[in-house]
Design a protein around this motif. Sequence first.
Motif, PDB file in Angstrom:
ATOM      1  N   ALA A  48       0.755  -1.240   0.000  1.00 19.64           N
ATOM      2  CA  ALA A  48       0.000   0.000   0.000  1.00 19.64           C
ATOM      3  C   ALA A  48       0.785   1.290   0.000  1.00 19.64           C
ATOM      4  CB  ALA A  48      -0.936   0.015   1.200  1.00 19.64           C
ATOM      5  N   GLY A  49       2.023   1.350  -0.323  1.00 21.61           N
ATOM      6  CA  GLY A  49       2.789   2.568  -0.506  1.00 21.61           C
ATOM      7  C   GLY A  49       3.051   2.699  -1.986  1.00 21.61           C
ATOM      8  N   ARG A  50       4.223   3.210  -2.390  1.00 17.83           N
ATOM      9  CA  ARG A  50       4.651   3.258  -3.777  1.00 17.83           C
ATOM     10  C   ARG A  50       3.491   3.460  -4.742  1.00 17.83           C
ATOM     11  NH1 ARG A  50       5.685  -1.674  -3.454  1.00 17.83           N
ATOM     12  NH2 ARG A  50       5.439  -1.911  -5.668  1.00 17.83           N
ATOM     13  N   GLN A  51       2.700   4.470  -4.534  1.00 19.50           N
ATOM     14  CA  GLN A  51       1.557   4.671  -5.401  1.00 19.50           C
ATOM     15  C   GLN A  51       1.524   6.082  -5.950  1.00 19.50           C
ATOM     16  OE1 GLN A  51      -0.407   3.429  -2.154  1.00 19.50           O
ATOM     17  NE2 GLN A  51       0.011   1.313  -2.568  1.00 19.50           N
ATOM     18  N   ALA A  52       0.582   6.350  -6.880  1.00 17.83           N
ATOM     19  CA  ALA A  52       0.545   7.645  -7.530  1.00 17.83           C
ATOM     20  C   ALA A  52       0.239   8.757  -6.538  1.00 17.83           C
ATOM     21  CB  ALA A  52      -0.518   7.631  -8.631  1.00 17.83           C
ATOM     22  N   ARG A  53       0.760   9.936  -6.804  1.00 14.04           N
ATOM     23  CA  ARG A  53       0.541  11.071  -5.935  1.00 14.04           C
ATOM     24  C   ARG A  53      -0.920  11.487  -6.004  1.00 14.04           C
ATOM     25  NH1 ARG A  53       4.758  15.601  -7.240  1.00 14.04           N
ATOM     26  NH2 ARG A  53       4.130  16.299  -5.173  1.00 14.04           N
ATOM     27  N   PRO A  54      -1.452  12.066  -4.911  1.00  9.78           N
ATOM     28  CA  PRO A  54      -2.848  12.497  -4.929  1.00  9.78           C
ATOM     29  C   PRO A  54      -3.119  13.425  -6.107  1.00  9.78           C
ATOM     30  CG  PRO A  54      -1.966  12.594  -2.703  1.00  9.78           C
ATOM     31  CD  PRO A  54      -0.814  12.290  -3.616  1.00  9.78           C
ATOM     32  N   GLY A  55      -4.198  13.146  -6.837  1.00  9.89           N
ATOM     33  CA  GLY A  55      -4.574  13.991  -7.955  1.00  9.89           C
ATOM     34  C   GLY A  55      -3.909  13.627  -9.265  1.00  9.89           C
ATOM     35  N   GLU A  56      -2.915  12.746  -9.251  1.00 15.98           N
ATOM     36  CA  GLU A  56      -2.228  12.362 -10.475  1.00 15.98           C
ATOM     37  C   GLU A  56      -2.904  11.162 -11.113  1.00 15.98           C
ATOM     38  OE1 GLU A  56       2.482  13.459 -10.286  1.00 15.98           O
ATOM     39  OE2 GLU A  56       1.873  11.377 -10.351  1.00 15.98           O
TER      40      GLU A  56
ATOM     41  N   GLY B 190       6.595   0.341  -7.885  1.00 18.05           N
ATOM     42  CA  GLY B 190       5.144   0.196  -7.818  1.00 18.05           C
ATOM     43  C   GLY B 190       4.428   1.082  -8.804  1.00 18.05           C
ATOM     44  N   ALA B 191       3.595   2.014  -8.309  1.00 18.55           N
ATOM     45  CA  ALA B 191       2.870   2.954  -9.166  1.00 18.55           C
ATOM     46  C   ALA B 191       3.584   4.290  -9.264  1.00 18.55           C
ATOM     47  CB  ALA B 191       1.449   3.156  -8.653  1.00 18.55           C
ATOM     48  N   GLY B 192       4.809   4.373  -8.744  1.00 19.97           N
ATOM     49  CA  GLY B 192       5.632   5.557  -8.947  1.00 19.97           C
ATOM     50  C   GLY B 192       5.409   6.704  -7.990  1.00 19.97           C
ATOM     51  N   GLY B 193       4.689   6.476  -6.893  1.00 15.04           N
ATOM     52  CA  GLY B 193       4.389   7.559  -5.962  1.00 15.04           C
ATOM     53  C   GLY B 193       5.606   8.227  -5.353  1.00 15.04           C
TER      54      GLY B 193
ATOM     55  N   ASP C 146       9.882   0.356   0.119  1.00 12.46           N
ATOM     56  CA  ASP C 146       8.517   0.190   0.617  1.00 12.46           C
ATOM     57  C   ASP C 146       8.214  -1.302   0.532  1.00 12.46           C
ATOM     58  OD1 ASP C 146       5.836   0.206   1.123  1.00 12.46           O
ATOM     59  OD2 ASP C 146       5.263   1.313  -0.665  1.00 12.46           O
ATOM     60  N   ILE C 147       8.163  -1.968   1.671  1.00 10.95           N
ATOM     61  CA  ILE C 147       8.185  -3.429   1.719  1.00 10.95           C
ATOM     62  C   ILE C 147       6.770  -4.016   1.724  1.00 10.95           C
ATOM     63  CG2 ILE C 147       9.128  -5.416   2.934  1.00 10.95           C
ATOM     64  CD1 ILE C 147      11.196  -3.346   1.873  1.00 10.95           C
ATOM     65  N   GLY C 148       6.543  -5.041   0.915  1.00 11.77           N
ATOM     66  CA  GLY C 148       5.268  -5.734   0.936  1.00 11.77           C
ATOM     67  C   GLY C 148       4.693  -5.907  -0.446  1.00 11.77           C
ATOM     68  N   VAL C 149       3.375  -5.861  -0.527  1.00 12.20           N
ATOM     69  CA  VAL C 149       2.673  -6.051  -1.801  1.00 12.20           C
ATOM     70  C   VAL C 149       1.828  -4.815  -2.055  1.00 12.20           C
ATOM     71  CG1 VAL C 149       0.751  -7.261  -0.694  1.00 12.20           C
ATOM     72  CG2 VAL C 149       1.157  -7.564  -3.122  1.00 12.20           C
ATOM     73  N   SER C 150       1.736  -4.360  -3.297  1.00 13.69           N
ATOM     74  CA  SER C 150       1.050  -3.112  -3.602  1.00 13.69           C
ATOM     75  C   SER C 150      -0.459  -3.279  -3.631  1.00 13.69           C
ATOM     76  CB  SER C 150       1.523  -2.555  -4.951  1.00 13.69           C
ATOM     77  OG  SER C 150       0.940  -3.298  -6.003  1.00 13.69           O
ATOM     78  N   SER C 151      -1.142  -2.160  -3.466  1.00 10.61           N
ATOM     79  CA  SER C 151      -2.599  -2.171  -3.559  1.00 10.61           C
ATOM     80  C   SER C 151      -3.041  -2.658  -4.933  1.00 10.61           C
ATOM     81  CB  SER C 151      -3.150  -0.764  -3.308  1.00 10.61           C
ATOM     82  OG  SER C 151      -2.939  -0.371  -1.981  1.00 10.61           O
ATOM     83  N   MET C 152      -2.297  -2.291  -5.967  1.00 12.43           N
ATOM     84  CA  MET C 152      -2.648  -2.742  -7.317  1.00 12.43           C
ATOM     85  C   MET C 152      -2.654  -4.259  -7.384  1.00 12.43           C
ATOM     86  SD  MET C 152      -0.501  -0.122  -9.735  1.00 12.43           S
ATOM     87  CE  MET C 152       1.054  -0.693  -9.048  1.00 12.43           C
TER      88      MET C 152
ATOM     89  N   ASP D  67       7.796  -6.419 -11.139  1.00 17.48           N
ATOM     90  CA  ASP D  67       6.479  -6.704 -11.686  1.00 17.48           C
ATOM     91  C   ASP D  67       6.372  -6.135 -13.100  1.00 17.48           C
ATOM     92  OD1 ASP D  67       3.792  -6.878 -12.345  1.00 17.48           O
ATOM     93  OD2 ASP D  67       3.099  -6.385 -10.326  1.00 17.48           O
ATOM     94  N   PRO D  68       6.181  -6.974 -14.127  1.00 21.62           N
ATOM     95  CA  PRO D  68       6.061  -6.485 -15.504  1.00 21.62           C
ATOM     96  C   PRO D  68       4.949  -5.460 -15.677  1.00 21.62           C
ATOM     97  CG  PRO D  68       6.342  -8.868 -15.488  1.00 21.62           C
ATOM     98  CD  PRO D  68       6.120  -8.452 -14.058  1.00 21.62           C
ATOM     99  N   ASN D  69       3.843  -5.597 -14.931  1.00 25.04           N
ATOM    100  CA  ASN D  69       2.751  -4.634 -15.030  1.00 25.04           C
ATOM    101  C   ASN D  69       3.189  -3.253 -14.573  1.00 25.04           C
ATOM    102  OD1 ASN D  69       1.260  -6.822 -15.845  1.00 25.04           O
ATOM    103  ND2 ASN D  69      -0.082  -6.873 -14.050  1.00 25.04           N
ATOM    104  N   ALA D  70       3.941  -3.196 -13.471  1.00 24.09           N
ATOM    105  CA  ALA D  70       4.426  -1.915 -12.954  1.00 24.09           C
ATOM    106  C   ALA D  70       5.418  -1.283 -13.921  1.00 24.09           C
ATOM    107  CB  ALA D  70       5.070  -2.119 -11.582  1.00 24.09           C
ATOM    108  N   LEU D  71       6.264  -2.098 -14.526  1.00 19.00           N
ATOM    109  CA  LEU D  71       7.258  -1.591 -15.464  1.00 19.00           C
ATOM    110  C   LEU D  71       6.587  -1.014 -16.712  1.00 19.00           C
ATOM    111  CD1 LEU D  71       9.808  -4.527 -15.176  1.00 19.00           C
ATOM    112  CD2 LEU D  71      10.151  -2.199 -14.330  1.00 19.00           C
TER     113      LEU D  71
END
Length: 348
Positions: free
Chosen positions: A3-11, A46-49, A114-120, A68-72
């Motif tokens: 749940a970290g490494r994600q897009a910035r709010p509003g992006e 992740g999502a580049g946050g 940012d350790i773990g698995v992403s929300s995506m 993760d190929p999807n993240a790349l």
Amino acid sequence: MMAGRQARPGERATEGAARHIPVLLDEVLATLTPRDGEVFVDGTFGAGGYTSAILEAADVRVIAIDQDPNALAAGQAFVEKYAPRLILSEGRFGDLDHIATAAGFPAVDGVVLDIGVSSMQLDEADRGFSFMADGPLDMRMSQSGPSAADVIREASEELLADIFFHLGEERRSRAIARAIGKARESSDITTTRQLADLVQRTLGRPRGDDKHPATRVFQALRIYVNDELGQLMDALSASERCLKPGGRLVVVTFHSLEDRIVKRYLTDASGRNPAGSRHLPPTAEATSAPRYRIVNQRPLTPSEKEIAANPRARSARLRAAERTSALAASPADEAHFGVIRPEGLTRR
């Protein structure tokens, strides 16, 4: 990762990115303190946050890593936007020093993990990380190698019990392992629903607001399949090797197992336990000059406001340290950190 490494709010750099909120973003930036001309490694893109926030904070370069190929694929929009300041590399964060060197930066000013698995990943049923929706029992972040279904099919009951107990802190690990052993005699367990239902039949239904009884089992399998704790150990060592004196290491964890490893590692590396500890035997490194100075003695945690906006941030813990000029130590003894590597898979 989690749940970290994600897009910035509003992006909305990529489709669906707005669903994701970077955890402890302000605290990460305040700790890294990006300055013009510096180089950073985001070991868990992740999502580049975090990456986009660092790039927006100053005229810096970022080497971002993901397996993760999807993240790349989604991250190519960031590469185009921030060219030539962003280098996006495929790989595991445990190899971040080698990846940074290959990119032309053997020494860097900061590392964020940012350790773990992403929300995506959690929200995609076909990735098999969650039992909230039925899907294939996969859990592979890299989408390659043995899946969770392979582990359930091939591992001995003894190994399964060890995985559930040590990586999921599941007290009834042996009962669950026996139930799996009996069930797979007649048919393979290949979906998240099959495994979740089997665990629930073994442990009973949750009471009130209790977590689903399969929560710890799924966590343990995910950690094992992706070698998360082993990769964390590798990343801590790699960061130590590539950070310049004065460089900052920032690690955001979402589980006590991960946080415990980071805390112990930094405590030892800072020289706060020169005679060793109950977790680690005395070593030559333990009596040498400190390799890190701990920045925050207590982990930083999300505010109530942030938790209300993003409930998955609730368990986040941020620890940070500043690299000294002391030589990097040899890799720590993983057994004392409770790390179980996937190489331990035993066919039945």
